[in-house]
Motif scaffolding. Sequence first.
Motif, PDB file in Angstrom:
ATOM      1  N   SER A  21      -7.634 -11.455  23.669  1.00 42.46           N
ATOM      2  CA  SER A  21      -9.005 -11.920  23.488  1.00 42.46           C
ATOM      3  C   SER A  21      -9.699 -10.990  22.499  1.00 42.46           C
ATOM      4  N   VAL A  22     -10.696 -11.506  21.813  1.00 44.87           N
ATOM      5  CA  VAL A  22     -11.444 -10.710  20.842  1.00 44.87           C
ATOM      6  C   VAL A  22     -12.126  -9.536  21.541  1.00 44.87           C
ATOM      7  N   GLU A  23     -12.676  -9.794  22.731  1.00 44.45           N
ATOM      8  CA  GLU A  23     -13.383  -8.747  23.466  1.00 44.45           C
ATOM      9  C   GLU A  23     -12.443  -7.594  23.823  1.00 44.45           C
ATOM     10  N   PHE A  24     -11.263  -7.945  24.322  1.00 47.98           N
ATOM     11  CA  PHE A  24     -10.304  -6.914  24.705  1.00 47.98           C
ATOM     12  C   PHE A  24      -9.820  -6.155  23.477  1.00 47.98           C
ATOM     13  N   ALA A  25      -9.551  -6.892  22.389  1.00 48.19           N
ATOM     14  CA  ALA A  25      -9.067  -6.266  21.158  1.00 48.19           C
ATOM     15  C   ALA A  25     -10.086  -5.278  20.604  1.00 48.19           C
ATOM     16  N   GLN A  26     -11.364  -5.654  20.628  1.00 46.21           N
ATOM     17  CA  GLN A  26     -12.399  -4.760  20.108  1.00 46.21           C
ATOM     18  C   GLN A  26     -12.535  -3.520  20.983  1.00 46.21           C
ATOM     19  N   LYS A  27     -12.345  -3.704  22.283  1.00 41.97           N
ATOM     20  CA  LYS A  27     -12.374  -2.567  23.205  1.00 41.97           C
ATOM     21  C   LYS A  27     -11.246  -1.595  22.857  1.00 41.97           C
ATOM     22  N   ILE A  28     -10.070  -2.149  22.584  1.00 43.88           N
ATOM     23  CA  ILE A  28      -8.914  -1.329  22.217  1.00 43.88           C
ATOM     24  C   ILE A  28      -9.180  -0.574  20.923  1.00 43.88           C
ATOM     25  N   VAL A  29      -9.740  -1.272  19.934  1.00 44.01           N
ATOM     26  CA  VAL A  29     -10.038  -0.648  18.643  1.00 44.01           C
ATOM     27  C   VAL A  29     -10.991   0.534  18.835  1.00 44.01           C
ATOM     28  N   SER A  30     -12.015   0.343  19.640  1.00 42.53           N
ATOM     29  CA  SER A  30     -12.998   1.406  19.873  1.00 42.53           C
ATOM     30  C   SER A  30     -12.357   2.616  20.539  1.00 42.53           C
ATOM     31  N   ILE A  31     -11.506   2.358  21.543  1.00 35.58           N
ATOM     32  CA  ILE A  31     -10.835   3.450  22.255  1.00 35.58           C
ATOM     33  C   ILE A  31      -9.914   4.217  21.314  1.00 35.58           C
ATOM     34  N   LEU A  32      -9.107   3.483  20.546  1.00 37.47           N
ATOM     35  CA  LEU A  32      -8.132   4.118  19.660  1.00 37.47           C
ATOM     36  C   LEU A  32      -8.806   4.869  18.520  1.00 37.47           C
ATOM     37  N   HIS A  33      -9.886   4.311  18.006  1.00 36.90           N
ATOM     38  CA  HIS A  33     -10.607   4.993  16.924  1.00 36.90           C
ATOM     39  C   HIS A  33     -11.188   6.308  17.433  1.00 36.90           C
ATOM     40  N   GLU A  34     -11.676   6.288  18.668  1.00 39.02           N
ATOM     41  CA  GLU A  34     -12.238   7.505  19.257  1.00 39.02           C
ATOM     42  C   GLU A  34     -11.152   8.549  19.490  1.00 39.02           C
ATOM     43  N   VAL A  35      -9.965   8.092  19.927  1.00 36.56           N
ATOM     44  CA  VAL A  35      -8.867   9.012  20.233  1.00 36.56           C
ATOM     45  C   VAL A  35      -8.205   9.555  18.971  1.00 36.56           C
ATOM     46  N   THR A  36      -7.948   8.674  17.996  1.00 43.15           N
ATOM     47  CA  THR A  36      -7.186   9.071  16.809  1.00 43.15           C
ATOM     48  C   THR A  36      -8.056   9.397  15.601  1.00 43.15           C
ATOM     49  N   GLY A  37      -9.254   8.839  15.565  1.00 37.17           N
ATOM     50  CA  GLY A  37     -10.122   9.054  14.415  1.00 37.17           C
ATOM     51  C   GLY A  37      -9.734   8.219  13.210  1.00 37.17           C
ATOM     52  N   GLY A  38      -8.697   7.400  13.361  1.00 35.35           N
ATOM     53  CA  GLY A  38      -8.218   6.595  12.241  1.00 35.35           C
ATOM     54  C   GLY A  38      -8.733   5.172  12.274  1.00 35.35           C
ATOM     55  N   ASN A  39      -8.452   4.444  11.187  1.00 31.93           N
ATOM     56  CA  ASN A  39      -8.825   3.034  11.140  1.00 31.93           C
ATOM     57  C   ASN A  39      -7.780   2.223  11.893  1.00 31.93           C
ATOM     58  N   VAL A  40      -8.246   1.370  12.771  1.00 29.12           N
ATOM     59  CA  VAL A  40      -7.356   0.594  13.628  1.00 29.12           C
ATOM     60  C   VAL A  40      -7.631  -0.891  13.446  1.00 29.12           C
TER      61      VAL A  40
END
Length: 207
Positions: A21-40
């Motif tokens: 789902s778009v909502e879940f995917a955006q949640k994942i992007v936010s988490i990963l960007h915070e953890v890695t600092g990279g573009n996801v």
Amino acid sequence: MAAREIPMDGVKTERQKGELSVEFAQKIVSILHEVTGGNVNVMGRGGVIIASVQTERIGSVHEGAKRIMAGEISELAVTEEMAASMTGAKAGYNGAIEFEGRRVGCIGMTGDPERAKPLQKLASVIVQEELAKEALLQERRQTLNEMADEIEGISDQIRVLAINGSIQAAKLGDKGAPFKVVVAEMSTLAGEITATLRRIRMEAEKL
């Protein structure tokens, strides 16, 4: 650096049907960007970017992810040279998201492929964990709703008994007074059960 593709043999058609789902995917992007600092980027069916740190890319097709979602390959390192000739792609590392035997999406990290690869692998692990959490919550919601359905069935039976008891008590006249007390208690119980059901369903929705 030469392009490197890892073939995925024997991918079943049903694996291509899963999507995030778009909502879940955006949640994942936010988490990963915070953890890695990279573009996801997270891609769904057909390689369409459904969530990204670079929001202007959302809705476009990532050519590499399209191949991954089609089952042609499972991972793809994209160099600057490759990206120049690919649709919707930038240099980075992309890999399939597998969950419970299904290919549900694709996740990519932008940057030099060699540096992006370990971050993409970390991202995949995080996604797996988040998907597992979501699945567990869904299972709990389903269990609560099933319990609520069973209780609702019992409540309905109590209401029917109360109605029948009320009818019989009326037929007995004064002799039916004791039955009226029982019927009133049954009606009250049914009402309390209904209120409890509402709370259970509300709690299930919060999960």
